[in-house]
Design an enzyme around this catalytic site. Structure first.
Site, PDB file in Angstrom:
ATOM      1  N   GLU A   1     100.036  41.911  87.027  1.00 41.12           N
ATOM      2  CA  GLU A   1     100.006  40.688  86.226  1.00 41.12           C
ATOM      3  C   GLU A   1      99.704  40.967  84.761  1.00 41.12           C
ATOM      4  O   GLU A   1      99.865  40.081  83.922  1.00 41.12           O
ATOM      5  CB  GLU A   1      98.992  39.702  86.816  1.00 41.12           C
TER       6      GLU A   1
ATOM      7  N   HIS B   1      97.283  46.669  87.533  1.00 38.24           N
ATOM      8  CA  HIS B   1      97.374  45.205  87.530  1.00 38.24           C
ATOM      9  C   HIS B   1      98.793  44.791  87.156  1.00 38.24           C
ATOM     10  O   HIS B   1      99.131  44.773  85.965  1.00 38.24           O
ATOM     11  CB  HIS B   1      96.381  44.621  86.517  1.00 38.24           C
TER      12      HIS B   1
ATOM     13  N   CYS C   1      94.919  46.402  92.597  1.00 38.95           N
ATOM     14  CA  CYS C   1      93.773  47.126  92.058  1.00 38.95           C
ATOM     15  C   CYS C   1      92.802  47.460  93.191  1.00 38.95           C
ATOM     16  O   CYS C   1      93.146  48.233  94.092  1.00 38.95           O
ATOM     17  CB  CYS C   1      93.123  46.353  90.926  1.00 38.95           C
TER      18      CYS C   1
END
Length: 200
Positions: free
Chosen positions: A182, A180, A78
């Protein structure tokens, strides 16, 4: 077991990155220690918020030099991707890490699309890379950003948000994801797994 140093410098939600990596079997060390980062097997530079604040934190913690000198796999996430570039036009202008040429600019999508870009967008792979192995074309990824990196030779994958968004970039041993991973379901988990498997 693969070890990862996640830079904990007060400019990112490192917990979600840590948990995603641990689910993949990695040993994660959250750190702001320059020596630990310099000696790490691989490093992730997360980040949310303002580039100026992030660079000040990295400077205050004496982390800029070890990040620039790092020669093993490094992944910016990011804001962390944006910090890899030369500068940002945020505020009065911010000098970044300078690891990839180009300036980060304010996101100005065509049409009525809101800024920041927040939500799911499809990835279009532009060239093959070990980080993207197994990621299907047009896979969804989760974005939250109001600035955008320049599109150029470093771009590995793009998204479309009222214009081109370089979604994955690479220069030498440094990769970046504007989204992102994750939080990006199967595609994100595949990218993180691939990062853990990159040769040091």
């Amino acid at each position: 077991m693969t070890e990862v140093a996640v830079i904990a410098y007060g400019a990112g939600n490192v917990a979600s990155v840590q948990f995603a990596l641990e689910r993949l079997g990695a040993t994660v060390r959250l750190t702001d220690d320059p020596t630990v980062i310099a000696e790490a097997e691989r490093v992730i530079l997360p980040g949310v918020g303002a580039a100026g604040y992030a660079m000040k934190r990295l400077s205050d913690l004496d982390l800029i030099a070890p990040i620039r000198a790092f020669t093993r796999p490094l992944l910016g996430v990011c804001l962390g991707q944006q910090l890899l570039f030369g500068s940002s036009d945020e505020g009065d202008g911010v000098d970044l890490l300078g690891l990839i040429p180009g300036a980060v600019t304010r996101l100005k999508p065509e049409g009525d699309l809101p800024v920041p870009h927040m939500g799911w967008s499809r990835l279009t792979r532009e060239r093959d890379d070990p980080l993207l192995e197994g990621v299907v074309d047009n896979a969804y990824a989760y974005f939250v950003h109001g600035f955008v990196c320049p599109d150029g030779p470093a771009t590995l994958a793009r998204a479309d948000y009222g214009g081109v968004v370089p979604a994955v970039v690479r220069s030498a041993n440094r990769w970046g994801c504007q989204f992102h991973p994750e939080r990006s379901a199967e595609a994100g988990a595949t990218i993180l797994k691939n990062f853990l498997g990159l040769p040091c």
